[in-house]
Scaffold this motif. Structure first.
Motif, PDB file in Angstrom:
ATOM      1  N   LYS A 185       0.849  -1.192   0.000  1.00  0.00           N
ATOM      2  CA  LYS A 185       0.000   0.000   0.000  1.00  0.00           C
ATOM      3  C   LYS A 185       0.886   1.243   0.000  1.00  0.00           C
ATOM      4  CE  LYS A 185      -3.858  -2.087   2.577  1.00  0.00           C
ATOM      5  NZ  LYS A 185      -3.270  -3.433   2.753  1.00  0.00           N
ATOM      6  N   PRO A 186       0.520   2.280  -0.761  1.00  0.00           N
ATOM      7  CA  PRO A 186       1.377   3.470  -0.821  1.00  0.00           C
ATOM      8  C   PRO A 186       1.527   4.185   0.522  1.00  0.00           C
ATOM      9  CG  PRO A 186      -0.710   3.844  -1.986  1.00  0.00           C
ATOM     10  CD  PRO A 186      -0.630   2.385  -1.684  1.00  0.00           C
ATOM     11  N   GLN A 187       0.491   4.113   1.383  1.00  0.00           N
ATOM     12  CA  GLN A 187       0.582   4.805   2.662  1.00  0.00           C
ATOM     13  C   GLN A 187       1.713   4.254   3.521  1.00  0.00           C
ATOM     14  OE1 GLN A 187      -0.884   7.603   3.638  1.00  0.00           O
ATOM     15  NE2 GLN A 187       0.412   7.480   5.448  1.00  0.00           N
ATOM     16  N   GLN A 188       2.023   2.984   3.341  1.00  0.00           N
ATOM     17  CA  GLN A 188       3.102   2.388   4.124  1.00  0.00           C
ATOM     18  C   GLN A 188       4.454   2.996   3.786  1.00  0.00           C
ATOM     19  OE1 GLN A 188       2.356  -1.621   2.951  1.00  0.00           O
ATOM     20  NE2 GLN A 188       0.689  -1.918   4.403  1.00  0.00           N
ATOM     21  N   LYS A 189       4.557   3.590   2.597  1.00  0.00           N
ATOM     22  CA  LYS A 189       5.833   4.177   2.161  1.00  0.00           C
ATOM     23  C   LYS A 189       5.820   5.694   2.081  1.00  0.00           C
ATOM     24  CE  LYS A 189       8.041   0.419  -0.240  1.00  0.00           C
ATOM     25  NZ  LYS A 189       8.917   0.055  -1.356  1.00  0.00           N
ATOM     26  N   ARG A 190       4.652   6.279   2.154  1.00  0.00           N
ATOM     27  CA  ARG A 190       4.523   7.724   1.946  1.00  0.00           C
ATOM     28  C   ARG A 190       5.348   8.510   2.966  1.00  0.00           C
ATOM     29  NH1 ARG A 190      -0.851   7.883   1.187  1.00  0.00           N
ATOM     30  NH2 ARG A 190      -0.624   7.917  -1.093  1.00  0.00           N
ATOM     31  N   ARG A 191       6.212   9.388   2.466  1.00  0.00           N
ATOM     32  CA  ARG A 191       7.017  10.329   3.258  1.00  0.00           C
ATOM     33  C   ARG A 191       8.133   9.649   4.064  1.00  0.00           C
ATOM     34  NH1 ARG A 191       2.864  14.599   6.003  1.00  0.00           N
ATOM     35  NH2 ARG A 191       4.863  15.495   6.678  1.00  0.00           N
ATOM     36  N   PHE A 192       8.496   8.409   3.697  1.00  0.00           N
ATOM     37  CA  PHE A 192       9.582   7.727   4.397  1.00  0.00           C
ATOM     38  C   PHE A 192      10.844   7.546   3.544  1.00  0.00           C
ATOM     39  CE2 PHE A 192       5.878   5.794   6.774  1.00  0.00           C
ATOM     40  CZ  PHE A 192       6.059   6.586   7.902  1.00  0.00           C
ATOM     41  N   ALA A 193      10.803   7.937   2.290  1.00  0.00           N
ATOM     42  CA  ALA A 193      11.977   7.790   1.418  1.00  0.00           C
ATOM     43  C   ALA A 193      13.104   8.710   1.892  1.00  0.00           C
ATOM     44  CB  ALA A 193      11.573   8.110  -0.015  1.00  0.00           C
ATOM     45  N   PRO A 194      14.365   8.394   1.553  1.00  0.00           N
ATOM     46  CA  PRO A 194      14.795   7.304   0.662  1.00  0.00           C
ATOM     47  C   PRO A 194      14.839   5.959   1.373  1.00  0.00           C
ATOM     48  CG  PRO A 194      16.704   8.540   1.406  1.00  0.00           C
ATOM     49  CD  PRO A 194      15.498   9.265   1.953  1.00  0.00           C
ATOM     50  N   PHE A 195      14.594   4.918   0.594  1.00  0.00           N
ATOM     51  CA  PHE A 195      14.600   3.560   1.123  1.00  0.00           C
ATOM     52  C   PHE A 195      15.965   2.916   0.899  1.00  0.00           C
ATOM     53  CE2 PHE A 195      10.235   4.593  -0.190  1.00  0.00           C
ATOM     54  CZ  PHE A 195       9.627   4.524   1.057  1.00  0.00           C
ATOM     55  N   VAL A 196      16.113   1.726   1.417  1.00  0.00           N
ATOM     56  CA  VAL A 196      17.362   0.988   1.203  1.00  0.00           C
ATOM     57  C   VAL A 196      17.542   0.786  -0.299  1.00  0.00           C
ATOM     58  CG1 VAL A 196      18.542  -1.203   1.587  1.00  0.00           C
ATOM     59  CG2 VAL A 196      17.232  -0.143   3.449  1.00  0.00           C
ATOM     60  N   PRO A 197      18.647   1.197  -0.855  1.00  0.00           N
ATOM     61  CA  PRO A 197      18.823   1.093  -2.313  1.00  0.00           C
ATOM     62  C   PRO A 197      19.024  -0.352  -2.768  1.00  0.00           C
ATOM     63  CG  PRO A 197      20.832   1.879  -1.284  1.00  0.00           C
ATOM     64  CD  PRO A 197      19.801   1.831  -0.199  1.00  0.00           C
TER      65      PRO A 197
END
Length: 465
Positions: A185-197
């Protein structure tokens, strides 16, 4: 939905009263939520993190077996099992005794710095039921996300490579590494970037949304999804010699209880073997006997390199496990550890849990689950909004759609069904965009399943009105 936005009372869908329902069904004595529940929900809304997702205002006081009692004395049938965690039911007496006995001896001594016999004992038990040949090694953490984090680090360490492949619809956790693999779900990632590359997502073989044929077409579709990795990805943007691991759920959990075709898993294994890639299976939700076998991957016969385990393995105690072939777990002291991982209380609960699963619960999941699936599949023809029924054992998904022809997902109707079920004393959860999941304790009685499905069927009919 959020419980703070729900009405103060919930409609109760009438269900035919029978002796079975009277004995095994829910017992509602107050409106939902009751006065005590309303106060606690208000306090929770004021004090707790708003990041929690609550579908309806259930305020739990105690649990026994497949039943939950709320603070106002209402008794529910629980077909959530704490998100597939309470595999042996709530407060199974053998689990309670194991925890109590261990608490009187040793609560904590950090197995990352010292030794105690519970760690190799649990490891030996798990090695005996591993879905791949031994010898094996084990890492103990506290959750599914920690098991996934361990697997990510281990795959990179062992292979000396940096890239990882995961799948759309997957859920592997919310810590930063696990979240980087997650694509639910996009909410799980929203505003948490950057992620592990270094993470690349590809299509998962969600047959109901990817093909319209029968079993053979589904197998071919699954094969095509896997071959995309080798035939397109490896020839354009991702050098295979730089890929450390492919993470896959044999049955996607939060993605909608989507069962991977066997051909897909065979092909993933072949690709991993050809290019020296670790095949990591996430069995956090699908493992510990839930599908009628110890591990969902066993239904295919495919043997992974690394397995992530948590949820139902310790009946509610926090335990996450990364299991691998022994030669894969080749890192040196200091590479990875956890202060609380492998806590004595959790390991004692795991040993008792495995006893119960081996003795009765896994066979019960296979038998009762098969009967439930057979009944549920008749609903596809009976109800226009029931688009698909899928699963294994007691990991069952019912996909709700606008109509059979369009297959348009309608999460609002799914949520309405779940809310109606709560008002009728049946606890359910959604998953994916528009699926209802059934994941009761593995010790659920046939009569309890019958009552739950009667209630759910009435709620589906009511939602169509």
């Amino acid at each position: 939905m959020n419980s703070s936005t729900l009405s103060s009372t919930h409609k109760i869908v009438p269900v035919a009263s029978t002796e079975t329902h009277a004995r095994f069904g829910p017992k509602l004595t107050n409106s939902l939520p009751g006065p005590l529940a309303q106060k606690i929900v208000a306090d929770d809304n004021r004090l707790l993190s708003p990041s929690y997702t609550r579908g309806y205002p259930l305020v739990v006081k105690r649990g026994r077996g497949c039943r939950i009692e709320d603070v106002d004395g209402n008794e529910f049938l629980d077909f959530t099992a704490g998100i597939a965690v309470n595999s042996t039911g709530h407060c199974h007496p053998e689990i309670v005794k194991a925890i109590q006995d261990q608490a009187a001896e040793l609560i904590h001594m950090s197995g990352t710095d010292f030794y105690y016999d519970l760690m190799p004992r649990v490891a030996q038990r798990l090695s005996a039921i591993a879905p791949m040949p031994g010898p094996h090694r084990f890492y103990f953490g506290n959750s599914g996300a920690e098991a996934v984090e361990c697997a990510m680090k281990l795959a990179r360490y062992h292979t000396g490579r940096q890239n990882i492949i995961s799948f759309f619809g997957s859920f592997h956790g919310r810590t930063m590494g696990a979240l980087s693999l997650t694509a639910s779900k996009p909410q799980q990632k929203r505003r948490f970037a950057p992620f592990v590359p270094g993470v690349t997502h590809v299509r998962y073989p969600y047959a109901y949304r990817g093909c319209s044929g029968g079993p053979q077409a589904e197998e071919e579709f699954g094969l095509g999804c896997a071959r995309f990795i080798e035939e397109k990805l490896f020839k354009t943007t991702l050098p295979p010699e730089e890929v450390a691991a492919i993470f896959v759920e044999p049955i996607q959990g939060e993605g909608g209880y989507v069962v991977a075709p066997n051909a897909f898993l065979y092909e993933i294994r072949r690709i991993c073997d050809r290019y020296g890639i670790m095949m990591v299976v996430d069995e956090v939700q699908s493992g510990a006997g839930r599908t009628g076998k110890w591990w969902a991957i066993e239904h295919s016969g495919v043997e992974p390199d690394i397995v992530c385990i948590a949820k139902g393995i310790a009946s509610g105690m926090p335990l996450g496990i990364c299991m691998s072939k022994a030669e894969v777990m080749d890192w040196v002291p200091g590479s990875h550890a956890s202060t609380f991982g492998g806590n004595p209380l959790c390991l004692s609960a795991a040993l008792a849990t495995m006893d119960i699963i081996e003795r009765e619960a896994m066979a019960n999941a296979a038998s009762v689950g098969a009967k439930a699936l057979a009944r549920l599949r008749t609903w596809i023809d009976r109800y226009e909004i029931v688009g698909d029924v899928r699963g294994r054992g007691l990991m069952i998904g019912i996909e709700i759609v606008k109509d059979k022809q369009s297959r348009t997902p309608v999460g609002s109707i799914r949520d309405r069904i779940v809310e109606l079920a709560f008002g009728s004393g049946l606890l359910l959860l959604g998953c994916g965009e528009t699926t209802i999941r059934l994941c009761p304790p593995l010790i659920v009685k046939q009569e309890e399943v019958d009552v739950a499905l009667d209630t759910l069927e009435e709620c589906i009919a009511a939602a169509m009105e």
